[in-house]
Design an enzyme around this catalytic site. Structure first.
Site, short mmCIF file in Angstrom:
data_model
loop_
_atom_site.label_atom_id
_atom_site.label_comp_id
_atom_site.label_asym_id
_atom_site.label_seq_id
_atom_site.Cartn_x
_atom_site.Cartn_y
_atom_site.Cartn_z
N ASP A 105 -4.06 9.32 13.12
CA ASP A 105 -3.87 9.48 11.67
C ASP A 105 -2.55 10.16 11.31
O ASP A 105 -2.41 10.70 10.23
CB ASP A 105 -5.05 10.27 11.08
CG ASP A 105 -5.15 11.68 11.61
OD1 ASP A 105 -4.42 12.02 12.56
OD2 ASP A 105 -5.97 12.45 11.08
N GLY A 159 -15.70 16.29 19.75
CA GLY A 159 -14.46 17.05 19.74
C GLY A 159 -13.33 16.37 20.49
O GLY A 159 -13.53 15.39 21.21
N GLU A 165 -7.76 27.90 17.09
CA GLU A 165 -8.21 27.12 15.94
C GLU A 165 -8.57 28.05 14.78
O GLU A 165 -8.98 29.19 14.99
CB GLU A 165 -9.41 26.25 16.32
CG GLU A 165 -9.08 25.16 17.33
CD GLU A 165 -7.98 24.23 16.87
OE1 GLU A 165 -8.02 23.76 15.72
OE2 GLU A 165 -7.05 23.97 17.66
N ALA A 196 12.89 -29.47 -19.51
CA ALA A 196 12.29 -28.23 -20.03
C ALA A 196 10.90 -28.52 -20.58
O ALA A 196 10.68 -29.55 -21.22
CB ALA A 196 13.18 -27.65 -21.12
N HIS A 247 14.91 -15.93 -14.19
CA HIS A 247 14.13 -15.30 -15.28
C HIS A 247 12.66 -15.68 -15.25
O HIS A 247 12.33 -16.85 -15.23
CB HIS A 247 14.69 -15.70 -16.64
CG HIS A 247 16.15 -15.96 -16.65
ND1 HIS A 247 17.08 -14.98 -16.92
CD2 HIS A 247 16.85 -17.09 -16.37
CE1 HIS A 247 18.29 -15.50 -16.84
NE2 HIS A 247 18.19 -16.77 -16.50
N LEU A 273 -6.16 9.42 19.72
CA LEU A 273 -7.48 9.86 19.28
C LEU A 273 -7.74 9.36 17.86
O LEU A 273 -7.00 9.71 16.93
CB LEU A 273 -7.55 11.39 19.31
CG LEU A 273 -7.17 12.06 20.64
CD1 LEU A 273 -7.32 13.56 20.54
CD2 LEU A 273 -8.00 11.50 21.78
N ALA A 274 -8.75 8.55 17.72
CA ALA A 274 -9.00 7.97 16.40
C ALA A 274 -10.48 7.71 16.15
O ALA A 274 -10.86 6.77 15.48
CB ALA A 274 -8.21 6.67 16.25
#
Ligand code: UD1
Ligand code: CA
Length: 419
Positions: free
Chosen positions: A103, A78, A155, A390, A330, A9-10
């Site tokens: 959820d 619902g 509920e 370098a 580094h 259920l979403a």
């Protein structure tokens, strides 16, 4: 399991998230909330998953795997109504239906398996996952009779004063006999207080009909946490983060300071690798064995690191492959790079992978040596055993041959010994 299918259920809005992003798409440790729920269905062997979507359905749908069957609930009437939208798909199905909410990312697969097992063993029409919480406010309360049998779920809005004190709540995970579920849904009446059809009303309905209902309690209430707010999201992040770290350590990785180490979902790390403090490893990263990562390293998605590599402090690596025994010790940035074996990346080396329009690739072959503070402007290639002095700037499209040395800005070839 041939006799198990799942409804997730979403369709809900997720108002309290205060977000333009649908709540089930918010991420926890780099993975969308709903994906955790889908992973559960996989691990319990659900044959097929139906995902009920409503609010921003199309946006959510694009993030779901293809196998998921999307069912749209046009009006959010619902949880009972949401389940009903799947009825036509399961008309001739005689097995069991697991119902989960999209959820709840913290569900425990072991507990869900146990729920399904008990459901089948007791031959119940419905089995409900419950837990005892410190603060039950807002949840459906589990009502039991004098013998301790569950007879209803009440509920919050409908609970009598004494019922509000019940600390055992409905997690929102159920297993049903499919046919009895859909038959029962037909008798559920609209709850006039909330103007919704409650799935949870089915328990009292079954009990009154003499249909068997069972409950199983999980001892760990955090598993039932639903994501309703940003605070819930942070709580879930902390729980999953801890689980991921425990998994990683169980596989033979040393994490020196779990409190300052963040590891995302879908990360694989080999044995005897040591993760030093303040390191962030995002999702979808693979690290070999015997490596040292950190302190203060940041590995981003798509990174692949072979064995015995050292990634040191203040180094960021993104969408990059690094060969065995290479050192990046580094403050470097490696992005969109393929680095061979035995390479030395000096302090402060940067792959300039983005030219303002597109991301470009850098290739550094086996045993190359990149001196401190060099910048490699991608696309660029450094051959085997080549040396970049370098502070050099290796310009775009340069292709440094094997065994050569380049220095300066822009970097030019020099004879051996003069660099
Ligand atoms: C629900 C349960 C409650 C339980 C709690 C656990 C009901 C009536 N109550 O309450 O007993 O303690 O979950 O978290 O079921 N949804 C839809 N369509 C809708 C309404 C909801 O798909 O029309 C989805 C939501 O997206 C959500 C889930 O169903 O994923 C639960 O709905 P929600 O409104 O959050 O129910 P709660 O009031 O939390
Ligand atoms: Ca909820």
């Amino acid at each position: 399991m041939k006799d198990l299918q799942t409804i997730i259920l979403a369709a809900g809005k997720g108002t309290r998230m205060k977000s333009s992003v649908p709540k089930v798409l918010h991420s926890v440790c780099g993975k969308p909330v709903i994906q955790y729920v889908l992973d559960i269905t996989k691990s319990v062997g659900s044959l097929k998953n139906y995902v009920v979507l409503g609010h921003k359905a199309d946006e959510v749908a694009t993030h779901l795997p293809q196998e998921a069957v999307i069912v749209k609930q046009n009006k959010l009437l619902g949880t009972a109504d949401a389940v009903r939208t799947v009825e036509s798909k399961l008309k001739s199905y005689r097995g069991h239906v697991l119902i989960l909410c999209g959820d709840t990312p913290l569900l425990n697969k072991v507990v869900i398996r146990e729920l399904i097992r008990k459901h089948k063993k007791t031959n119940a029409s419905a089995t409900v996952l419950t837990t005892v919480v410190h603060d039950p406010q807002g949840y459906g309360r589990i009502i039991r009779d004098e013998s301790g049998n569950m007879i209803a779920i009440r509920e919050e809005k409908d609970a009598a004063g004494f019922e509000k004190n019940i600390a055992e709540i409905n997690v929102g995970v159920y297993c049903f006999k499919a046919q009895e579920l859909f038959k029962g849904l037909k008798s559920i009446q609209l709850n006039t207080k909330k103007k919704e059809f409650y799935l949870t009303d089915i328990i009292e309905l079954f009990t009154d009909n003499g249909q068997k209902v069972a409950a199983i309690e999980t001892e760990n209430p955090e598993e039932g946490l639903g994501i309703n707010s940003r605070e819930d999201l942070a709580t879930a992040e902390a729980v999953i983060r801890k689980r991921v770290l425990q998994d990683v350590m169980a596989q033979g990785v040393t994490v020196i300071d779990p409190n300052s180490t963040h590891i995302g979902a879908n990360v694989k790390i080999g044995q005897d690798t040591v993760i030093k403090p303040f390191t962030v490893i995002e999702e979808d990263v693979k690290i070999g064995s015997g490596c040292t990562i950190g302190p203060f390293a940041h590995l981003r998605p798509g990174v692949r690191i072979e064995d015995h590599v050292e990634i040191g402090n203040f180094t960021e690596v993104s969408r990059t492959k690094i060969g065995a025994k290479t050192l990046v010790k580094h403050f470097s940035f490696l992005g969109d790079a393929t680095v061979g074996k035995g390479v030395n990346i000096g302090a402060g080396v940067v792959t300039a992978n983005y030219d303002g329009v597109s991301k470009n690739a850098t290739k550094i072959e086996d045993n190359a040596f990149i001196g401190s503070d060099a910048v490699l402007i991608a696309p660029v290639k450094v051959g085997k055993k080549a040396t970049v002095g370098a502070g050099s700037v290796v310009t775009k499209k340069a292709n440094i041959a094997d065994n050569t040395t380049v220095v300066g800005s822009p970097a030019k070839k020099v004879e051996k010994g003069n660099a």
